[in-house]
Design an enzyme around this catalytic site. Structure first.
Site, PDB file in Angstrom:
ATOM      1  N   HIS A 174       1.897   3.181   0.911  1.00 41.85           N
ATOM      2  CA  HIS A 174       1.157   3.404   1.942  1.00 41.85           C
ATOM      3  C   HIS A 174       0.236   2.015   2.212  1.00 41.85           C
ATOM      4  O   HIS A 174       0.363   1.053   1.678  1.00 41.85           O
ATOM      5  CB  HIS A 174      -0.022   4.283   1.320  1.00 41.85           C
ATOM      6  CG  HIS A 174       0.441   5.749   1.365  1.00 41.85           C
ATOM      7  ND1 HIS A 174      -0.094   6.953   2.131  1.00 41.85           N
ATOM      8  CD2 HIS A 174       1.547   6.270   0.571  1.00 41.85           C
ATOM      9  CE1 HIS A 174       0.617   7.917   1.597  1.00 41.85           C
ATOM     10  NE2 HIS A 174       1.618   7.614   0.913  1.00 41.85           N
ATOM     11  N   ASP A 182       0.274  14.261   6.156  1.00 45.24           N
ATOM     12  CA  ASP A 182       0.021  13.140   5.676  1.00 45.24           C
ATOM     13  C   ASP A 182      -1.513  13.220   4.689  1.00 45.24           C
ATOM     14  O   ASP A 182      -2.093  13.646   5.519  1.00 45.24           O
ATOM     15  CB  ASP A 182      -0.280  12.000   6.479  1.00 45.24           C
ATOM     16  CG  ASP A 182      -0.304  10.380   5.850  1.00 45.24           C
ATOM     17  OD1 ASP A 182       0.462  10.534   4.624  1.00 45.24           O
ATOM     18  OD2 ASP A 182      -0.671   9.576   6.591  1.00 45.24           O
ATOM     19  N   HIS A 183      -1.290  13.023   3.566  1.00 42.97           N
ATOM     20  CA  HIS A 183      -2.645  13.072   2.498  1.00 42.97           C
ATOM     21  C   HIS A 183      -3.061  14.338   2.875  1.00 42.97           C
ATOM     22  O   HIS A 183      -4.373  14.490   2.991  1.00 42.97           O
ATOM     23  CB  HIS A 183      -3.669  12.049   3.154  1.00 42.97           C
ATOM     24  CG  HIS A 183      -3.214  10.587   2.612  1.00 42.97           C
ATOM     25  ND1 HIS A 183      -3.307  10.171   1.599  1.00 42.97           N
ATOM     26  CD2 HIS A 183      -2.838   9.451   3.498  1.00 42.97           C
ATOM     27  CE1 HIS A 183      -2.822   8.867   1.312  1.00 42.97           C
ATOM     28  NE2 HIS A 183      -2.563   8.785   2.864  1.00 42.97           N
TER      29      HIS A 183
HETATM   30  P1  13P Z   1      -2.350   2.175   7.402  1.00 44.98           P
HETATM   31  O1  13P Z   1      -3.308   2.840   8.211  1.00 44.98           O
HETATM   32  O2  13P Z   1      -3.319   1.171   6.732  1.00 44.98           O
HETATM   33  O3  13P Z   1      -1.322   1.712   8.180  1.00 44.98           O
HETATM   34  O4  13P Z   1      -1.908   3.323   6.285  1.00 44.98           O
HETATM   35  C1  13P Z   1      -1.352   4.196   6.933  1.00 44.98           C
HETATM   36  C2  13P Z   1      -0.901   5.100   5.657  1.00 44.98           C
HETATM   37  O5  13P Z   1      -0.795   4.740   4.635  1.00 44.98           O
HETATM   38  C3  13P Z   1      -1.006   6.481   5.968  1.00 44.98           C
HETATM   39  O6  13P Z   1      -0.715   7.288   4.781  1.00 44.98           O
END
Ligand code: 13P
Length: 280
Positions: free
Chosen positions: A207, A81-82
């Protein structure tokens, strides 16, 4: 069973729901999520923040996710993620991720396209597909709200990068909202319509899922969102239960039982919200 990002999103597209993507940090969050997915017969994405790959923590978490995914009766994708840089992306591939998100969304468009394309090229050699981000999705602490993802830029981005999924900015942010967000459902529909016309449609990703009102999540799915991310509220579900747990219980596995259950309950609620139950 362990599945690639594209394959799990194909299920969502065919059955018109959104796959829940939960951020995992340790064995207990993985246990809660897999138990929920199996109970609800739902496909699921478990994802780990780039930071954990940078720090080396994911080196321990990844084998747990993969063991759970291989044993699971439902489709599971393990996703970075990211991804913040090529180091984290390389580590995630080495750790067995079956989906990669690279996030160059804070860069100008040309650079975002170039870096994302480079990531897609790299990942192609391992058969792993890539989620990119266009339109910066910030945090709920940011003072300035960023602009929604531009429709024409989205079409160009998909065409020129070859991403398998696209995260867009439509009014959400990471963290706990100070006031209720307003998801720009029309923008989701407009991006998908233009992408389809141009013959480059890919699943869109929302997201900042924690705290978005249920009716807005449903409207976003109706408009075509196929992956919704939840991070912050997993942490609160887990930690709130930990803080309530008696210190009399000191065997760590027993101490953690309630927190695993809290994560499971949270995941079940979101699986139902996303209409993902019985879609495995
Ligand atoms: P939240 O932490 O706001 O649920 O977002 C999670 C997210 O988008 C992870 O990439």
């Amino acid at each position: 069973m362990l599945l690639d990002l594209t394959k799990i999103l194909d299920i969502a597209e065919a059955k018109r729901f959104a796959v829940p993507a939960f951020n995992v940090y340790n064995m207990e969050t993985v246990m809660g999520i897999v138990q929920a997915a199996e109970e609800a017969n739902s496909p699921v994405i478990m994802q780990t923040y780039s930071r954990l790959f940078a720090s080396g923590t994911a080196f321990y978490v990844a084998p747990i996710v993969l063991a759970a995914a291989h044993a699971a009766k439902v489709p599971v994708c393990y996703h970075l993620d990211h991804g913040a840089g090529h180091t984290e992306i390389a580590r995630a591939l080495r750790c067995g991720c079956t989906g990669i998100m690279c996030d160059w969304s804070s860069l100008p468009l040309e650079q975002n396209i170039a870096e994302t394309r480079r990531t897609v090229e790299l990942c192609k050699h391992t058969g792993v597909s890539v989620e990119g981000e266009l339109g910066y999705v910030g945090t709920t602490k940011d003072e300035i709200t960023t602009e929604y993802t531009d429709v024409d830029e989205a079409v160009r981005f998909i065409r020129e990068t070859g991403v398998a999924a696209l995260a867009i900015q439509v009014g959400t942010a990471h963290g706990r909202y100070k006031k209720s967000p307003q998801v720009a459902v029309d923008r989701i529909a407009a991006i998908l319509a233009e992408a389809e016309k141009a013959g480059v449609n890919v699943p869109l990703v929302l997201h900042g899922g924690s705290g978005i009102p249920d009716e807005q999540v449903r409207a976003a799915i109706d408009a075509g969102i196929r992956k919704v991310n939840f991070g912050t509220d997993i942490c609160f579900a887990f930690l709130d239960r930990i803080f309530e747990t008696s210190r009399e219980v000191y065997a760590i596995d027993l101490f953690m039982k309630g927190a695993v259950q809290a994560v499971k309950e949270f995941a079940l609620e979101k699986i139902h919200l996303l209409h993902a139950e019985d879609k495995a």
